[in-house]
Design an enzyme around this catalytic site. Structure first.
Site, short mmCIF file in Angstrom:
data_model
loop_
_atom_site.label_atom_id
_atom_site.label_comp_id
_atom_site.label_asym_id
_atom_site.label_seq_id
_atom_site.Cartn_x
_atom_site.Cartn_y
_atom_site.Cartn_z
N CYS A 1 -9.78 47.03 -64.07
CA CYS A 1 -9.26 48.41 -64.07
C CYS A 1 -9.58 49.21 -62.81
O CYS A 1 -8.68 49.57 -62.07
CB CYS A 1 -9.83 49.16 -65.28
SG CYS A 1 -9.38 48.39 -66.83
N1 NAD Z 1 -9.94 45.07 -69.99
C1 NAD Z 1 -10.15 46.37 -70.11
O1 NAD Z 1 -11.31 46.80 -70.26
C2 NAD Z 1 -9.00 47.37 -70.10
C3 NAD Z 1 -9.25 48.70 -70.49
C4 NAD Z 1 -8.21 49.60 -70.53
C5 NAD Z 1 -6.94 49.22 -70.14
N2 NAD Z 1 -6.69 47.95 -69.71
C6 NAD Z 1 -5.33 47.59 -69.35
O2 NAD Z 1 -4.74 46.86 -70.41
C7 NAD Z 1 -3.83 45.88 -69.89
C8 NAD Z 1 -4.23 44.50 -70.38
O3 NAD Z 1 -5.52 44.19 -69.88
P1 NAD Z 1 -6.43 43.06 -70.47
O4 NAD Z 1 -7.78 43.27 -69.90
O5 NAD Z 1 -6.29 42.99 -71.96
O6 NAD Z 1 -5.74 41.77 -69.81
P2 NAD Z 1 -5.98 40.24 -70.19
O7 NAD Z 1 -5.62 39.45 -69.00
O8 NAD Z 1 -7.32 40.08 -70.85
O9 NAD Z 1 -4.92 39.96 -71.33
C9 NAD Z 1 -3.54 39.97 -71.13
C10 NAD Z 1 -2.92 38.93 -72.05
O10 NAD Z 1 -1.51 39.01 -71.90
C11 NAD Z 1 -0.99 37.70 -71.89
N3 NAD Z 1 0.30 37.73 -71.24
C12 NAD Z 1 0.61 37.74 -69.94
N4 NAD Z 1 1.93 37.82 -69.75
C13 NAD Z 1 2.48 37.89 -70.99
C14 NAD Z 1 3.82 37.97 -71.45
N5 NAD Z 1 4.85 38.04 -70.60
N6 NAD Z 1 4.03 37.99 -72.78
C15 NAD Z 1 2.97 37.91 -73.63
N7 NAD Z 1 1.69 37.82 -73.25
C16 NAD Z 1 1.45 37.82 -71.94
C17 NAD Z 1 -2.05 36.86 -71.19
O11 NAD Z 1 -1.94 35.50 -71.53
C18 NAD Z 1 -3.34 37.51 -71.72
O12 NAD Z 1 -3.79 36.87 -72.90
C19 NAD Z 1 -3.86 46.06 -68.38
O13 NAD Z 1 -2.84 46.93 -68.01
C20 NAD Z 1 -5.21 46.71 -68.13
O14 NAD Z 1 -5.21 47.46 -66.94
C21 NAD Z 1 -7.72 47.01 -69.70
#
Ligand code: NAD
Length: 428
Positions: free
Chosen positions: A260
């Site tokens: 992030c």
């Molecule tokens: N990790 C955090 O602490 C956090 C906090 C707040 C917001 N976010 C935001 O949330 C979003 C997701 O982050 P995250 O940390 O969960 O990411 P992540 O990489 O842990 O998870 C994303 C998931 O999406 C899947 N994926 C990718 N492309 C896809 C598609 N086309 N269709 C279906 N699944 C798909 C991946 O395989 C993965 O399992 C980002 O925008 C991030 O900035 C993350």
């Protein structure tokens, strides 16, 4: 009610489990068949997400995982939690959101609610996502289906931070979209904070992350200024924390990490250009924070120099690969940057991290894939010329480290108060 959560990562998985616990049937959809298989077997792949919670909800039939996007036609709501990285030119990469939009659009049923949770610039939901959904479904947003943005607020490894209890901001494409999205989240989340539009909700998330990035940069800069004056920034922050109003502690470190803070602010920088606006605070914070690993390397050089050694030829252990304490998430970790900088200078580099037994293949650091965490034994630790604390996991035994290590560079104040020989610990 049955919903789909697309993207079962750090955000999507805990959210799916919270809805399932709240008696909503959840189909989790992910493109990664390995994750889907693990989840359907009741296994967790994220340290702080309990295996038993997944197993119970899979067992009760409230939650299941799938790679099949046609299952979107079974659900009344779709929540999208896919990655939003930067591309190699450090510009927003919306491809995951757009691919997801294209994959779900043909199966979207009339009246469904689609909510984007991925962090992104204002306008993504109403402009980019809306366009692919309308094109692929033949339906109109705000008329045939409802569209909203609701940012995730996740604090991994914080035991007090529960998805249900974290207030959730929601913005709708139309007032009716907002109402539908609020009704959806009200099933699983205690407190909702409605805002006037998707853009306002997108901007809220960016403000939260920019606030962190700028404040971390501030203490990183003050660390250098105070160190030059012989003042310890950690002592100063501890004292400032006693102020009961108008101050919030942020801590210096070896550089930014995670999915992030190093990334999200630059989504706004990019979008702001379209409006002829400059994001000077974001750029300056980015500049200061990305310089931190170089500063740490200078301290490593000083520490080795004090023992008539150079980085070149020294054996150096990076302690903590994850980007923050007590998590297994090493994405964008500054530890990788430190490892690269030390190797470039001729050091032999290893790491120890209880939560990252082996380094997975990453786009940014493919050359470290397969490297294994060094076992925590006296003889192993004594063998290194220097231990560089990059992340202060609380399960690490710092008393043993104080006794075993020959020299320690500490970027996290982990050795504070430890009885160590004078000159052994160097703060960085
Ligand atoms: N990790 C955090 O602490 C956090 C906090 C707040 C917001 N976010 C935001 O949330 C979003 C997701 O982050 P995250 O940390 O969960 O990411 P992540 O990489 O842990 O998870 C994303 C998931 O999406 C899947 N994926 C990718 N492309 C896809 C598609 N086309 N269709 C279906 N699944 C798909 C991946 O395989 C993965 O399992 C980002 O925008 C991030 O900035 C993350």
């Amino acid at each position: 009610m049955k919903i789909a959560v697309v993207g079962l990562g750090y955000v999507g998985l805990p959210l799916s489990l919270q809805f399932a616990r709240s008696c909503v049937n959840v189909v989790g959809i992910d493109v990664d068949p390995e994750k889907v298989k693990l989840l359907n077997n009741g296994e967790s792949y994220i340290k702080h997400v309990q295996q038993s919670a997944i197993a119970d909800l899979i067992g009760s039939g409230k939650f299941s995982a799938s790679t099949d996007f046609t299952r979107i036609k079974e659900v009344a709501a779709v929540i999208i939690c896919v990655p939003t990285p930067l591309n190699k030119n450090r510009e927003p990469d919306l491809s995951f959101i757009l691919e997801t939009g294209r994959a779900i659009a043909p199966h979207l049923v009339k009246g469904a609610v689609v909510v984007l949770e991925s962090t992104t610039y204002p306008g993504t939901t109403e402009e980019d996502l809306c366009a692919v959904l309308e094109e692929g479904s033949g339906l109109k947003a705000g008329i045939d289906f409802h569209l909203a943005f609701s940012p995730e607020r996740e604090d991994p490894a914080n035991e007090q931070s529960k998805v249900k209890q974290i207030p959730k901001v929601v913005g709708g494409y139309t007032p009716a979209c907002l109402e539908k999205a609020m009704a959806l989240y009200a099933r699983a989340i205690d407190t909702l904070v409605p805002v006037s539009s998707c853009r306002a909700a997108e901007a809220t998330k960016l403000l939260e992350n920019i606030f962190r990035s700028v404040n971390i940069a501030l203490v990183n800069e003050l660390k250098l200024v105070y160190a030059a004056m012989g003042i310890d920034i950690w002592e100063v922050i501890e004292a400032a924390k006693s102020k009961p109003f108008g101050f919030m502690p942020f801590y210096p470190g070896p550089g930014l990490g995670g999915h992030c803070i190093p990334i999200d602010p630059f989504y706004l920088t990019w979008k702001a250009r379209e409006y002829g606006q400059h994001t000077r605070f974001i750029e300056l914070a980015g500049e200061i924070n990305t310089r931190m690993p170089e500063h740490v390397i200078h301290r490593v050089a000083d520490a080795l120099n004090s023992q008539q050694k150079s980085i070149n030829g020294s054996r150096i252990l990076i302690l903590g690969l994850a980007y923050k304490p007590n998590v297994d998430d090493e994405r964008q970790s500054p530890s990788y940057v430190l490892m690269d900088l030390l190797q470039e200078r001729g050091a032999e580099v290893a790491y120890h991290d209880p939560y990252v037994p082996v380094i997975k293949s990453t786009r940014e650091h493919p050359h470290f894939a397969g490297k294994e965490s060094v076992a925590w034994t006296r003889s192993n630790i004594q063998n290194f010329d220097l231990v560089l604390i990059a992340t202060n996991h609380s399960s690490v035994n710092y008393d043993e480290l104080a006794e075993w290590a020959r020299c320690i560079v500490d970027t996290r104040n982990a050795m504070s108060g430890m009885p160590v020989a004078a000159g052994k610990v160097w703060k960085a």
